[in-house]
Design an enzyme around this catalytic site. Sequence first.
Site, short mmCIF file in Angstrom:
data_model
loop_
_atom_site.label_atom_id
_atom_site.label_comp_id
_atom_site.label_asym_id
_atom_site.label_seq_id
_atom_site.Cartn_x
_atom_site.Cartn_y
_atom_site.Cartn_z
N SER A 87 43.28 38.81 38.82
CA SER A 87 43.00 40.25 38.77
C SER A 87 42.40 40.79 40.06
CB SER A 87 42.05 40.55 37.60
OG SER A 87 40.90 39.75 37.70
N THR A 189 38.83 43.25 37.60
CA THR A 189 38.14 43.71 38.82
C THR A 189 36.76 43.12 39.03
OG1 THR A 189 39.20 45.82 38.49
CG2 THR A 189 37.21 45.84 39.84
N THR A 207 40.07 44.84 43.51
CA THR A 207 40.96 44.54 42.38
C THR A 207 42.43 44.55 42.78
OG1 THR A 207 41.45 45.22 40.08
CG2 THR A 207 41.29 46.98 41.70
N ARG A 217 50.77 53.22 41.83
CA ARG A 217 49.55 53.53 41.05
C ARG A 217 48.29 53.04 41.79
NH1 ARG A 217 45.02 50.66 38.46
NH2 ARG A 217 44.44 51.82 36.61
N THR A 240 34.64 48.52 35.60
CA THR A 240 35.84 47.73 35.39
C THR A 240 36.50 48.23 34.11
OG1 THR A 240 36.71 45.49 35.08
CG2 THR A 240 34.55 45.92 34.16
N GLY A 241 37.80 47.93 33.98
CA GLY A 241 38.50 48.38 32.79
C GLY A 241 39.61 49.35 33.15
#
Length: 332
Positions: A87, A189, A207, A217, A240-241
């Site tokens: 990641s 991340t 990330t 993106r 993060t997320g």
Amino acid sequence: MNSRRKFLQKLGLGSVALITAPTILAQEAKNDQRAINKYKPPVVISTWSHGIQANEEAMNILSKGETALDAVEKGVRVVEADPNNHSVGVGGYPDASGHVTLDASIMDHLGNAGSVCYLQDILHPISVARKVMEESPHVLLAGQGALDFALQKGFKRVKLLTPEMEKTWKEWAKTSIYKPIVNFESHDTIGLLALDEQGRLAGSCTTSGMPFKLPGRVGDSPIIGAGLFVDGEVGAATATGMGELMMKTLGSFLIVELMRNGKSAQEACEIAVKRIWDRYSDDQNSEFFQVGYLALGKNGDIGAYAILPGFQYALAVNGENKLIDSDYLIKK
Ligand code: ASP
């Protein structure tokens, strides 16, 4: 049936009351009396289990008397260079077209900031972000421009797509369905915040973004105020997320502003998570909405909060470096 109840049913919690506005208010009132988690510097806090190795390096740097800024850069470089981490950096999941594209940002205690996004072929985007901050008149460089800048500054091109990830991408491409995964491999991340013994704060965030994202993106991580924010007089926050949620609420900035207005780091993280949930929980995909925030105050106050269970963070302080389960909003 309202959509919140539908969401609960999706989670298998149909008969359980979701945290409603009055409950949240009650929690906020309770939080006002809660003891602040305050530590004496140096303090390093970072997202997910890979935070342990990053914290170790960051603490190493701080123990040599180097700055919080050096610590946050060098700490996350360890994770960027790990091909087994899918990641961040080399070995990261590619986008839908099979390219690994990286986002990163860094900030110091004076409010200086640098970031890169949609960067390809460079092992350490965080170090390019630092160069943008220190050796360019800009804050954010994207794509080809970021790559040209990095090459000009002496960074070398490397292949970021490992054979393992290429195989995984080819498998995914058979169906090509984009579906965000909650607590993806338990190490998304890396966001890392540090407070050095001189009281200087700094933060970094790096990330490879959401696996199989649309080409082009960019997530929250390189967006100052979304994935990272540092105000040396107040505190720092990172995220993060699912980046789109932090980008729509500028969560890291919000957390630092709340701290400026007297909230503890923990309260600030909780309010920022609730802000997302109050606005977006009616979305038909909200069962996949995971966000984890970390905050570190100038006074050594720490906070962590997530929407869903499963978010972990690493805290290095007082000679210890441990992995901690974050508290979260959606409880059974
Ligand atoms: N926040 C990152 C992004 O949206 C991904 C993650 O933390 O899982 O790009």
